[in-house]
Structures are given as C-alpha cells and as structure tokens.
Scaffold this motif. Structure first.
Motif, mmCIF file in Angstrom:
data_model
loop_
_atom_site.group_PDB
_atom_site.id
_atom_site.type_symbol
_atom_site.label_atom_id
_atom_site.label_comp_id
_atom_site.label_asym_id
_atom_site.label_seq_id
_atom_site.Cartn_x
_atom_site.Cartn_y
_atom_site.Cartn_z
ATOM 1 N N ALA A 174 54.073 -42.702 3.621
ATOM 2 C CA ALA A 174 54.668 -41.487 4.573
ATOM 3 C C ALA A 174 54.678 -40.380 3.504
ATOM 4 O O ALA A 174 54.762 -39.065 4.185
ATOM 5 N N LEU A 175 55.200 -40.215 2.332
ATOM 6 C CA LEU A 175 55.119 -39.289 1.442
ATOM 7 C C LEU A 175 53.637 -38.334 1.464
ATOM 8 O O LEU A 175 54.078 -37.098 1.390
ATOM 9 N N GLU A 176 52.912 -39.313 1.289
ATOM 10 C CA GLU A 176 51.504 -38.498 1.271
ATOM 11 C C GLU A 176 50.940 -37.784 2.641
ATOM 12 O O GLU A 176 50.740 -36.513 2.639
ATOM 13 N N ALA A 177 51.527 -38.387 3.786
ATOM 14 C CA ALA A 177 51.492 -37.630 5.045
ATOM 15 C C ALA A 177 52.300 -36.428 5.037
ATOM 16 O O ALA A 177 51.742 -35.550 5.586
ATOM 17 N N ALA A 178 53.507 -36.483 4.683
ATOM 18 C CA ALA A 178 54.178 -35.319 4.766
ATOM 19 C C ALA A 178 53.738 -34.210 3.861
ATOM 20 O O ALA A 178 53.839 -33.022 4.292
ATOM 21 N N LYS A 179 53.121 -34.642 2.981
ATOM 22 C CA LYS A 179 52.389 -33.530 1.740
ATOM 23 C C LYS A 179 51.303 -32.905 2.386
ATOM 24 O O LYS A 179 51.147 -31.791 2.391
ATOM 25 N N ASP A 180 50.507 -33.935 3.093
ATOM 26 C CA ASP A 180 49.250 -33.139 3.879
ATOM 27 C C ASP A 180 49.810 -32.352 5.031
ATOM 28 O O ASP A 180 48.999 -31.507 5.441
ATOM 29 N N ALA A 181 50.995 -32.413 5.477
ATOM 30 C CA ALA A 181 51.586 -31.587 6.420
ATOM 31 C C ALA A 181 52.028 -30.252 6.039
ATOM 32 O O ALA A 181 52.530 -29.461 6.847
ATOM 33 N N GLY A 182 51.965 -30.233 4.714
ATOM 34 C CA GLY A 182 52.557 -28.894 3.929
ATOM 35 C C GLY A 182 54.003 -28.962 3.715
ATOM 36 O O GLY A 182 54.514 -28.010 3.561
ATOM 37 N N LEU A 183 54.805 -30.213 3.718
ATOM 38 C CA LEU A 183 55.835 -30.212 3.640
ATOM 39 C C LEU A 183 56.526 -30.558 1.994
ATOM 40 O O LEU A 183 55.820 -31.224 1.552
ATOM 41 N N ASN A 184 57.533 -30.047 1.562
ATOM 42 C CA ASN A 184 58.043 -30.632 0.529
ATOM 43 C C ASN A 184 58.813 -31.780 0.808
ATOM 44 O O ASN A 184 59.527 -31.829 1.616
ATOM 45 N N ALA A 185 58.541 -32.894 0.210
ATOM 46 C CA ALA A 185 58.797 -34.333 0.487
ATOM 47 C C ALA A 185 59.133 -35.207 -0.753
ATOM 48 O O ALA A 185 58.377 -34.943 -1.518
ATOM 49 N N PHE A 186 60.212 -35.874 -0.520
ATOM 50 C CA PHE A 186 60.591 -36.822 -1.464
ATOM 51 C C PHE A 186 61.028 -38.073 -0.896
ATOM 52 O O PHE A 186 61.275 -38.053 0.393
ATOM 53 N N VAL A 187 60.851 -39.345 -1.550
ATOM 54 C CA VAL A 187 61.332 -40.518 -1.179
ATOM 55 C C VAL A 187 62.522 -40.995 -2.080
ATOM 56 O O VAL A 187 62.552 -40.818 -2.892
ATOM 57 N N ILE A 188 63.662 -41.262 -1.161
ATOM 58 C CA ILE A 188 64.900 -41.544 -1.897
ATOM 59 C C ILE A 188 64.978 -43.134 -1.682
ATOM 60 O O ILE A 188 65.036 -43.522 -0.523
ATOM 61 N N THR A 189 65.364 -43.654 -2.568
ATOM 62 C CA THR A 189 65.499 -45.333 -2.610
ATOM 63 C C THR A 189 66.521 -45.477 -3.973
ATOM 64 O O THR A 189 66.767 -44.762 -4.921
ATOM 65 N N GLY A 190 66.867 -46.971 -3.878
ATOM 66 C CA GLY A 190 67.582 -47.585 -4.913
ATOM 67 C C GLY A 190 68.532 -48.567 -4.195
ATOM 68 O O GLY A 190 69.070 -49.284 -5.199
ATOM 69 N N ASP A 191 68.658 -48.639 -3.132
ATOM 70 C CA ASP A 191 69.745 -49.552 -2.276
ATOM 71 C C ASP A 191 68.945 -50.637 -1.291
ATOM 72 O O ASP A 191 69.254 -51.224 -0.405
ATOM 73 N N GLY A 192 67.481 -50.720 -1.710
ATOM 74 C CA GLY A 192 66.682 -51.427 -0.697
ATOM 75 C C GLY A 192 65.942 -50.839 0.214
ATOM 76 O O GLY A 192 65.073 -51.845 1.319
ATOM 77 N N ARG A 193 66.380 -49.825 0.575
ATOM 78 C CA ARG A 193 65.733 -49.067 1.827
ATOM 79 C C ARG A 193 65.161 -47.774 1.063
ATOM 80 O O ARG A 193 65.437 -47.386 0.152
ATOM 81 N N PHE A 194 64.069 -47.228 1.861
ATOM 82 C CA PHE A 194 63.195 -46.057 1.689
ATOM 83 C C PHE A 194 63.524 -44.952 2.678
ATOM 84 O O PHE A 194 63.299 -45.137 3.667
ATOM 85 N N ARG A 195 63.950 -43.715 2.217
ATOM 86 C CA ARG A 195 64.051 -42.574 3.167
ATOM 87 C C ARG A 195 63.208 -41.765 2.617
ATOM 88 O O ARG A 195 62.928 -41.343 1.441
#
Length: 449
Positions: A316-337
């Motif tokens: 999902a992060l790669e797809a967001a970058k391919d769309a030209g967005l600044n993007a990050f995955v935030i996690t640490g509680d068992g979920r990925f945003r």
C-alpha cells in the motif's frame, strides 16, 4: 537557499560539473596502500571475524559477533563501553596492536588497490546481485572534498565518536561506500583482476560471498588513476566517517605527505554495477501509536493499510508513492495505517519554498520538518528516535516498547544524486545503499604509510 552540507562547506568551490558525473579538472585520487588483513590460519574463519558497518550493528548483533570469534573486528569498530569513551578507543587501539604482534592481522607486502566483489543470494523472489568495486586510499584534502558529494546531514555526536576512534587507533577500520561513473577503463582493470585467483574468498552468514584481489601492477594502477582523475563520487554510505576523514585531515594539515590526507573507501561504478537503495525506518521510542495518530489534523489522511500484514502495508505504501503522494505506514500496536499528506499550506509553512521541489517533497523532509518537528515534537536524538534498516525489526521494536514505527519508501538514486549535485543534503538516514562492504576484510593502518 539549499542547505550545503556542513561536511564539505569548508572546502566548497564553484561547481565545475556536468550531469554525466565527470569533472573538468582534478577529480578523485585513489592511492594504493598496504592492506592489513586477517591471517586465515589465526582465526576460526574469515567470515567469523567480519562485521557489518558499525552503524547497523545492534546490541544483539554485536554480542553474536563477539562470541563467534574473539578476534572479530566488531571489537575494534564498536569497543565495549568503558568508564569513558576515550578508554574504549584506547582498548581498541591496544587490541589492534596486539593482534598485529600476534600475527592475527598482517600487512600485505606491496601497496595495492583492492578489487572487491560481493555476490548476494536471491531473496523474496528477486535475483541475487553481483557488485565489484575498488578499495583504496582516497585523497580528502583540498579540492578532493569538493568532488565527493554528501547527500545526508550528519550529527555531531557520531562524528565525534568516529573521530576519537580513528585518532586513537591511527587506522581506517572500515571503508565508506562511494559511487561514481567512469569511462570504463578502471572497470576493465577490475574485470581482468577478477579473472585471476583471489586473495580471499568467504561467505558471511547472510549468504553473501566476498572475494578480494590485489592490483599491484603500476600500469594497471595508472589506468585507474587516469579514469578516476576526471570523476566525482556520491557518498552512498558513510557520511559520518567522511566527516571524520575531513576533520582529522584538517587536524594534521601541518604535516607534509600525511597519511591523514587519505581515507579508506570502496568505489563502485554504478554505470556497470547499480546499487540497491532501501529506506531506513524510524522508531519513535517514547511516542505511542494512539498519541501519534491523535495528533494528526485534517491536513493528513489516515486509512488502514489493507490486509493487516507487513507485506500488504508495504505494498500500500508503494502504491501511494506511485501515485505521487507523501506516504508513511504507522504501526506499533498490531495494526498498520497508511498516512498521506500534508496539504500544500502545511508544507509551505514548514519547508521554505526556495528549496528544490524534489527536496521539499522527500518523505524524509516531510517526516522531519512537519511530523517530527511540528506535529509530534519529537527531538532527533537517540533517546527519542531509533533508525532501523529492516521494516520487520522496526515493527517488532515498536511493539515491544510501546512506541511508534514509521515505515518509509526508498528514494530513487537519481533523486539523491540530483540533490547532491545542487549541494542539498537530505535529513540524515534518508537512504540505505547496498550491498554494503563487509568490515574486516581489509583495513588501513596509518602507521604503514
């Protein structure tokens, strides 16, 4: 104005370069040296005495390396904590001298440039890689600092640590990794050398096979010198050690023909052997995920990184970058945003508009200038931010300590080079070039000349 790296500001000169990576006047100067190498008969194996670069060795990794062989080079590059840092440096210097007296480390009889080869195994469905380059002593004084291009900021504490270690041991314990684009003649010397029997062959625990050859023929060395004399280089890995070279050269500038005028490097012609560029992820050690998410305002978009697995989150992060967005995955509680943003107004308020647009839109720029500085107010120091090269390791650490892992997408090498050519440095730990050279295969003692 774009930020000019503090590493090279003292030696800055007017740009004389074209986009092809060649320079109009004196360029790189790579000298042969008498390499200091392990005697295979004195250690359990060559693989057992090597180490990754100092800044990617964690506490568990250091312990494994130390217990694998009592002469592992990690004892030199990361001496165990002592009452003071200086006593740690003195202990490393003592070990280095003792290992030479015992014959564990021996000096090659003739000055050489070293051809270094790495073959990495296939992983995750991708083919393995072959990389070859030249290890030598690179001039760092005067104009040479102007033809070596840093692309990341450095921090004073790690530079001071490396300076203290090199000043005390009087040795280059590991090469820094530089990339360049040559005319092919140096590459021909490399390929011819690789057809002969190597000085050493070893396979490290990650499956990478390493081979080393010595180029001692003056004619071959002259061919390499001529090719490199019109080249500049990009620092791929080792910004703090490059700053160390420059500082120690300035300290010893009163000496004529000083060994401090040069530093150990591995030069790779990326026209022939392109390097991989990977991201370096952040772990916010004192910021829980819930608090990190609640601090985001309407300039950010937060969504589930579908699938609930690390692989799906990175996709999902790669797809967001391919769309030209600044993007990050935030996690640490068992979920990925997946977090994307910010809006233009937020970016304009945080990053001056006179900076190059490629710099302003770097994920690392947005992360440090907007999220860390303004939204989360997290200081960039080791008590608050950990830097990890492996995404899974970053996730594990964040979950173990209750912090937040911020996963990034890698920057293209072309972007890195274009910014470096403009004198613009990226936030530190923005990239991870590889494969990185193994530490311990060849060292440079300044006492040998």
């Amino acid at each position: 104005m774009p930020r000019v790296s503090a590493v090279s500001a003292d030696d800055a000169e007017e740009s004389r370069y074209g986009d092809a990576g060649r320079v109009a006047a004196a360029g790189l100067s790579l000298a042969p040296f008498r390499g200091l190498r392990y005697d295979p008969q004195q250690v359990s194996s060559l693989a057992a005495v090597t180490s990754p670069p100092y800044d990617v060795v964690d506490a568990d990794g250091r312990l494994r390396l130390e217990t694998g062989d009592p002469h592992n080079v990690v004892r030199l590059i990361l001496p165990r904590p002592q009452p003071t840092p200086e006593s740690g440096y003195r202990h490393a210097a003592y070990l280095l001298a003792a290992w030479q007296r015992k014959g564990v480390l021996t000096a090659d009889p003739d000055p050489a440039l070293y051809v270094y080869e790495q073959r990495t195994p296939a992983e995750n469905g991708t083919a393995g890689t072959l990389q070859r380059g030249l290890i030598g002593a690179l001039a760092v004084s005067g104009a040479q600092a102007g033809v070596v291009l840093p692309h990341e900021d450095v921090m004073p504490r790690p530079v001071a640590d490396r300076v203290g270690l090199m000043r005390t041991t009087k040795a280059n314990l590991e090469p820094i990794l530089l990339t360049y684009r040559g005319d092919g003649s140096a590459a021909d010397v490399i390929e011819r050398a690789a057809e002969g029997p190597p000085l050493l062959t070893t396979t490290t625990s990650d499956g990478t096979t390493h081979r080393l050859w010595a180029v001692t023929d003056p004619g071959d060395q002259a061919v390499v010198s001529k090719d490199l004399s019109t080249c500049r280089a990009l620092i791929a890995d080792g910004h703090h050690r490059w700053a160390m070279y420059l500082r120690l050269q300035r300290e010893h500038r009163y000496l004529a023909q000083s060994p401090w005028d040069r530093g150990l490097v591995l030069l790779v012609d990326t026209a022939r052997y392109p390097l991989r560029v990977r991201a370096i992820h952040r772990v916010l050690l004192q910021l829980p995920v819930k608090q990190a998410l609640s601090a985001l305002d309407d300039s950010w978009t937060v969504s589930d990184a579908g699938g609930g697995t690390l692989d799906s989150a990175l996709a999902a992060l790669e797809a967001a970058k391919d769309a030209g967005l600044n993007a990050f995955v935030i996690t640490g509680d068992g979920r990925f945003r997946l977090v994307t943003g910010p809006d233009a107004a937020t970016l304009d308020a945080a990053v001056p508009a006179d900076r190059p647009e490629e710099y302003r839109r770097l994920d690392a720029t947005v992360l440090h200038s907007v999220l860390l500085d303004r939204v989360w107010k997290v200081p960039d120091n080791p008590d608050h931010i950990g830097y990890l090269h492996d995404a899974a390791a970053a996730v594990r650490e964040a979950e173990q300590i209750g912090g937040t892992a911020v996963l990034l997408h890698p920057v293209a090498e072309g972007v890195v080079r274009r910014l470096a050519e403009q004198g613009v440095t990226m936030p530190r730990k923005s990239t991870s070039f590889g494969p990185k050279p193994a530490t311990g295969l060849v060292l440079r003692s300044l006492l040998l000349g």
